[in-house]
Design a protein around this motif. Structure first.
Motif, PDB file in Angstrom:
ATOM      1  N   SER A 164     -47.465 -43.618 -33.553  1.00  0.00           N
ATOM      2  CA  SER A 164     -46.276 -44.117 -32.844  1.00  0.00           C
ATOM      3  C   SER A 164     -45.034 -43.334 -33.269  1.00  0.00           C
ATOM      4  O   SER A 164     -45.056 -42.602 -34.276  1.00  0.00           O
ATOM      5  N   ALA A 165     -43.932 -43.540 -32.520  1.00  0.00           N
ATOM      6  CA  ALA A 165     -42.666 -42.914 -32.908  1.00  0.00           C
ATOM      7  C   ALA A 165     -42.244 -43.416 -34.285  1.00  0.00           C
ATOM      8  O   ALA A 165     -41.753 -42.635 -35.122  1.00  0.00           O
ATOM      9  N   ASP A 166     -42.436 -44.706 -34.561  1.00  0.00           N
ATOM     10  CA  ASP A 166     -42.064 -45.265 -35.863  1.00  0.00           C
ATOM     11  C   ASP A 166     -42.856 -44.602 -36.988  1.00  0.00           C
ATOM     12  O   ASP A 166     -42.332 -44.401 -38.089  1.00  0.00           O
ATOM     13  N   ASP A 167     -44.128 -44.311 -36.725  1.00  0.00           N
ATOM     14  CA  ASP A 167     -44.933 -43.621 -37.751  1.00  0.00           C
ATOM     15  C   ASP A 167     -44.285 -42.280 -38.109  1.00  0.00           C
ATOM     16  O   ASP A 167     -44.212 -41.906 -39.283  1.00  0.00           O
ATOM     17  N   LEU A 168     -43.827 -41.559 -37.073  1.00  0.00           N
ATOM     18  CA  LEU A 168     -43.222 -40.241 -37.328  1.00  0.00           C
ATOM     19  C   LEU A 168     -41.871 -40.389 -38.018  1.00  0.00           C
ATOM     20  O   LEU A 168     -41.545 -39.636 -38.947  1.00  0.00           O
ATOM     21  N   ILE A 169     -41.068 -41.352 -37.585  1.00  0.00           N
ATOM     22  CA  ILE A 169     -39.743 -41.580 -38.192  1.00  0.00           C
ATOM     23  C   ILE A 169     -39.908 -41.967 -39.664  1.00  0.00           C
ATOM     24  O   ILE A 169     -39.123 -41.545 -40.527  1.00  0.00           O
ATOM     25  N   GLY A 170     -40.938 -42.740 -39.934  1.00  0.00           N
ATOM     26  CA  GLY A 170     -41.185 -43.204 -41.308  1.00  0.00           C
ATOM     27  C   GLY A 170     -41.351 -42.063 -42.303  1.00  0.00           C
ATOM     28  O   GLY A 170     -41.107 -42.239 -43.507  1.00  0.00           O
ATOM     29  N   GLY A 171     -41.738 -40.892 -41.804  1.00  0.00           N
ATOM     30  CA  GLY A 171     -41.946 -39.750 -42.693  1.00  0.00           C
ATOM     31  C   GLY A 171     -40.743 -38.835 -42.793  1.00  0.00           C
ATOM     32  O   GLY A 171     -40.862 -37.686 -43.228  1.00  0.00           O
ATOM     33  N   LYS A 176     -35.621 -44.539 -41.668  1.00  0.00           N
ATOM     34  CA  LYS A 176     -35.059 -45.575 -40.783  1.00  0.00           C
ATOM     35  C   LYS A 176     -33.887 -45.031 -39.962  1.00  0.00           C
ATOM     36  O   LYS A 176     -33.134 -44.174 -40.429  1.00  0.00           O
ATOM     37  N   ILE A 177     -33.739 -45.557 -38.729  1.00  0.00           N
ATOM     38  CA  ILE A 177     -32.575 -45.222 -37.892  1.00  0.00           C
ATOM     39  C   ILE A 177     -31.376 -45.973 -38.461  1.00  0.00           C
ATOM     40  O   ILE A 177     -31.421 -47.196 -38.622  1.00  0.00           O
ATOM     41  N   VAL A 178     -30.286 -45.239 -38.736  1.00  0.00           N
ATOM     42  CA  VAL A 178     -29.129 -45.905 -39.350  1.00  0.00           C
ATOM     43  C   VAL A 178     -27.879 -45.903 -38.467  1.00  0.00           C
ATOM     44  O   VAL A 178     -26.897 -46.578 -38.780  1.00  0.00           O
TER      45      VAL A 178
END
Lengths: 447, 525
Positions: free
Chosen positions: B410-417, B453-455
């Motif tokens: 998922s996009a969150d998986d990629l953002i998490g890294g 995380k998106i800030v």
């Protein structure tokens, strides 16, 4: 092939006679396009196309509908009118509707030459064949495009206006490369009179740039003094006059907007030697005799001696602001109030700078400042102590054109000449410019 | 007005005997323009026999009709509604290895004869100076018809429904505090194409595509600042169901909120960032940095005078490391909803799907019948296209798409890294050099990522890279669930310049350590 004035009048009269109610404006046009594309020192594609079309906009009780067709027989024109009427009945009221113009008086321009319209494929094949031979002789690989286009058309309104115009244009662009692909040159010119287009001069200019551009060195990006050849100026500023929209400026979304619902009208925005204008009767760059909405075109200054002199008011926006609508622009001319500088003078006065032949793939990055990004292409040379030292590799730039022309950044201005943007669009009348600072942000290895 | 069976037979021609009449021809709305009054097969016979008699080794004729509809609105008013139709034919001939072409809107027997002779005359005039004759690979002869994938023909939908849709969308945006303006529009294109070749092919195609879009402006009048946010939903080959199946009102509201947010967003600090690129943005990066450099005509210098050449050359096929191992690009003219999806190209070659980049290595090209022999290929991939009956067909891009990860990423998986990064949505400013190496792209919205995380929101962002560096820095791709197929309605190329519609499917992607600049700060001279 091309419509005569009488034929065009017959068609517009016929279309308008089909309009049962309301107001209407019609356009009918015809054109003939002849083209030849060459690459790798050989012919690629070539052809001729004739075209014609008609369109109508109808307002019924202030509601608007438009339709177009390229079938000009009676049944098709009738269908076109019915379709526009049908749409107009369905549409909400057009709050920007103004009655179409009554009869206007136009001062003719001279931008049509029969020889351009009737170009011979055999003569063109020979001219381009000679260019291909020149490429071979010079040891370069050449590509290019030659086209001639003639247009004739008319517009007419339900309120009695009729305007017929003809124009022609022929152009040749060539790009040549060294056999090893390490250097490339480009040259492009157009004219409305085929007898004024020197095809061999264009080819030789591209070849010279290619040969002079060999063994380019890498230098660091940064802010440099630049000498922009007219082609490079055209790539940045071609069609500049069309960006001075009053409504956008007053709505706060233009580089000519000022805070608190104001505009920069009257402000000195450019170097005081610079004037930007539109002139339908310019001998080298004839424009249309008709401006927006069918108004007879007039010579207008957008910028005069550096000062923002005029913004462009559409008929609608002019009425909102109770001012006169702007009778233009119909072309773009940038000229200097002083004696123009030559390229030699620009080079000899440069302590450290770059000569730029052409820009490419120019896109807006910030409409607030008219900031652009793009790349140099087909020839950059390093100048030091008044002399060209060596060719250098290409750069990407990020630069505001407002800041570029601002007082303090323009050092020298050349004589204006007819030159077209290499990414498309029509010709403008523009000079070479020497600018104190121009911002190159990265290197480009592309040739 | 109904399109009768009698009209269809006149149009398609009874010599098509074996052709099974497709159902759409009965229901297709057609106005009484004279476009429907011609016998295309008879005209094709005249063109092809005339061309042969006058010395052509190959010839084709396209008899095409285009219908266009566009509606423009701003705020609470309709600016224009326009419908148009355009009909004509173009004849292409090959004489002594040299192309000639002529086209006309006068679709009748006498004009077809005249234009064919004119095309021959042009080819012969140019052939005198031609040193390397053009050769064509063969294409199997076929008689068939094809229709693009759509449910509801937009030309059958009342104009008022479309107007109301746009005005409702405008209201949704204007309801957001701080929004000053919205422009919205809808464009539909219908192509009705007929092709006959001297190889014996006769092909009818019917294509529909749509481009609904909008742009919201928020203005801070005190400071003179303004910001815009365009729709993130891109054009596609589809019918009116494209409008009905998506919550456009929600998208307009979100766009309005984000335009206002951009006024207060933090200017980006230039430097190196990891980028998370959403499909609404990444598709255009693919278009510019993968679609164009894999066009063989560019690599062979045919576009040297205008669009440019390519950093890829035939000797690099199968050798050049284009990107990281997870990067796979397919060219695909069969993908449903793809803007460049067709049944057959404009010289009768069937639509295909093939890899351009496989496991990170550049492996193949986009070709036509005259390009394929130049790299020793025996068949064309079917990339010939003209944007009008009056345009010379030439090599155009198929849909070029990035394959998603096989795993469910998922996009969150990629953002998490990502420790320090930016996520980008939407198409913004885009510029790339003439060999498709150095590029700079902006977007619509930019979101700062810190420690996975998106800030918050950023503005004035553009990233700059080189094609192979950029794709080499791709270390994560989303799975099928993140895959979208955005497209662009108008891609310019060629001389005279032509416009092509093309899509680029892609998942969300992650790119490490990319150079980011601040477009507002960069412009100071």
């Amino acid at each position: 092939m091309l419509l005569t004035e009488q034929e065009a009048k017959t068609i517009t009269d016929k279309i308008l006679s089909l309009v049962k109610t309301g107001d209407a404006t019609v356009n009918v046009s015809s054109d003939k396009l002849s083209h030849l594309r060459f690459a790798h020192n050989g012919f690629l594609t070539s052809g001729q196309r004739i075209g014609r079309s008609a369109n109508i906009t109808i307002w019924i009780d202030g509601k608007r509908g438009s339709s177009s067709t390229n079938d000009l027989d009676d049944a098709s024109l009738k269908t076109m009118v019915e379709q526009a009427e049908q749409i107009a009945r369905l549409a909400p009221a057009d709050r920007e509707y103004l009655p179409t113009l009554g009869a206007q008086k136009y001062q003719p321009v001279n931008g049509y030459v029969e020889a351009t319209a009737n170009l011979s494929p055999t003569a063109r094949a020979k001219a381009i064949g000679n260019i291909l031979a020149e490429f071979e002789k010079s040891g370069v690989i050449g590509a290019g495009f030659h086209q001639a286009r003639a247009q004739a058309g008319a517009s007419a309104t339900k309120n009695g206006n009729f305007n017929f115009e003809r124009s022609s244009v022929v152009s040749l662009s060539t790009t040549t490369r060294t056999q090893d692909g390490s250097s490339s040159g480009f040259f492009f010119r157009s004219h409305f009179d085929i007898n004024r287009l020197d095809t061999m001069r264009i080819a030789r200019a591209a070849i010279r740039k290619t040969l002079d551009g060999r063994n380019a060195r890498t230098i660091a990006p940064g802010v440099y003094t630049v000498i922009l050849e007219p082609q490079a100026v055209a790539d940045l500023l071609g069609g500049l006059t069309f960006g001075f929209d009053a409504r956008n400026a007053e709505e706060g979304r233009s580089p000519y907007s000022a805070p608190n619902n104001k505009t920069r009208l009257g402000e000195k925005i450019f170097d005081e030697r610079i004037s930007v204008l539109s002139d339908p009767w310019n001998a080298e760059l004839p424009g249309s005799q008709s401006a927006q909405g069918g108004l007879p075109a007039q010579k207008i200054y957008l910028v005069k001696n550096g000062k923002l002199e005029n913004l462009i008011y559409s008929r609608f926006w002019a009425k909102q602001r109770t001012v006169e609508p702007t009778p233009g622009p119909v072309n773009t001319i940038l000229e200097t109030s002083e004696k123009p500088s030559t390229m030699e003078e620009m080079i000899s006065s440069t302590k450290r700078g770059l000569i730029i032949s052409r820009f490419w793939y120019i896109r807006s990055t910030d409409p607030r400042t008219a900031s652009l990004t793009g790349l140099t292409r087909d020839g950059v040379w390093f100048v030091e102590n008044g002399k060209i030292q060596y060719p250098v590799k290409n750069f990407r730039f990020n630069q505001s054109i407002i800041q570029m022309l601002a007082p303090g950044n323009v050092e020298m201005i050349g004589a204006s000449e007819r030159v077209g943007s290499s990414e498309g669009g029509g010709a403008s009348l523009l000079p070479a410019l020497k600018l104190k600072g121009f911002n190159f942000t990265s290197q480009s290895e592309a040739v | 007005m109904n399109f009768s069976r009698r009209d269809f037979i006149k149009t398609a021609g009874i010599t098509l005997g074996a052709l099974t009449l497709p159902s759409w021809v009965y229901s297709a709305e057609a106005e009484t323009f004279s476009a429907i009054e011609v016998d295309k097969n008879k005209l094709a016979d005249i063109a092809l026999s005339t061309a042969k008699k006058l010395g052509a080794s190959y010839a084709d004729i396209r008899i095409n009709r285009y219908r266009l509809e566009s509606i423009q609105t701003r705020e609470r008013q309709v600016q224009n509604v326009q419908r148009g139709q355009n009909f004509g034919f173009g004849v292409r001939v090959l004489v002594k290895g040299t192309w000639g072409f002529a086209a006309s809107p006068n679709v009748n027997e006498e004009e077809v004869r005249r234009a064919t002779a004119e095309a021959i005359e042009i080819a012969k005039a140019n052939s005198v100076f031609q040193k390397k004759p053009t050769q064509l690979v063969p294409a199997p002869s076929v008689t068939t018809s094809w229709k693009s994938s759509f449910v509801k023909d937009p030309f059958d939908v009342p104009v008022n429904d479309k107007i109301q849709f746009l005005l409702k969308l405008n209201e949704a945006a204007l309801a957001v505090k701080g929004v000053s303006f919205i422009n919205s529009s809808m464009a539909w294109v219908n192509e009705q194409k007929f092709l006959a070749t001297s190889d014996g092919s006769r092909i009818e195609q019917y294509l529909i595509r749509g481009n609904p879009t909008f742009n919201v402006t928020a203005i801070d009048r005190a400071s003179g600042d303004f910001q815009t946010r365009s729709s993130l939903i891109e054009a596609r080959s589809a019918g009116f169901e494209f409008i009905e199946q998506i919550d456009w009102t929600a998208e307009a509201k979100q766009a309005a909120e984000e335009a206002v947010m951009k006024l207060k967003a933090k200017p980006v600090e230039p430097g190196k960032y990891d980028l998370i690129l959403q499909p609404s943005h990444l598709f255009l990066t693919i278009h510019e940095s993968v679609g164009h450099p894999t066009e063989l005509d560019r690599a062979l210098l045919w576009e040297a005078n205008y669009a440019g050449t390519s950093f890829l050359t035939p000797d690099k096929t199968g050798k050049l490391q284009f990107g990281s191992k997870i990067v796979n690009f397919v060219a695909d003219r069969t993908q449903p909803a793809g803007l460049a999806t067709v049944g057959y190209d404009d010289e009768g070659v069937k639509a295909q799907r093939w890899h351009l980049v496989k496991d990170g290595t550049f492996v193949d090209w986009q070709t036509t019948r005259d390009l394929a022999p130049l790299i020793g290929e025996k068949a064309s991939y079917g990339c010939l296209h003209a944007d009008s009956w009056g345009s010379v067909p030439f090599p155009r891009m198929p849909n070029v798409s990035l394959e998603p990860a096989k795993e469910n990423v998922s996009a969150d998986d990629l953002i998490g890294g990502v420790e320090k990064g930016i996520m980008i949505f939407g198409r913004g400013s885009y510029s790339i050099d003439q060999q498709r190496y150095n590029f700079q792209f902006g977007g619509q919205t930019f979101w700062e990522i810190k420690n996975g995380k998106i800030v918050g929101m950023l503005k004035d962002v553009a990233y700059q890279s080189r094609t192979t560096d950029f794709w080499g820095a791709c270390d994560g791709l989303g799975g099928q669930a993140t895959y979208q197929l955005p497209g662009t309605f108008n891609d310019g190329k060629g001389e005279p310049s032509q416009s092509n519609a093309v899509s680029h499917g892609c998942p969300v992607g992650r790119f490490r350590n990319i150079n980011v600049l601040n477009t507002a700060a960069q412009t100071q001279s």
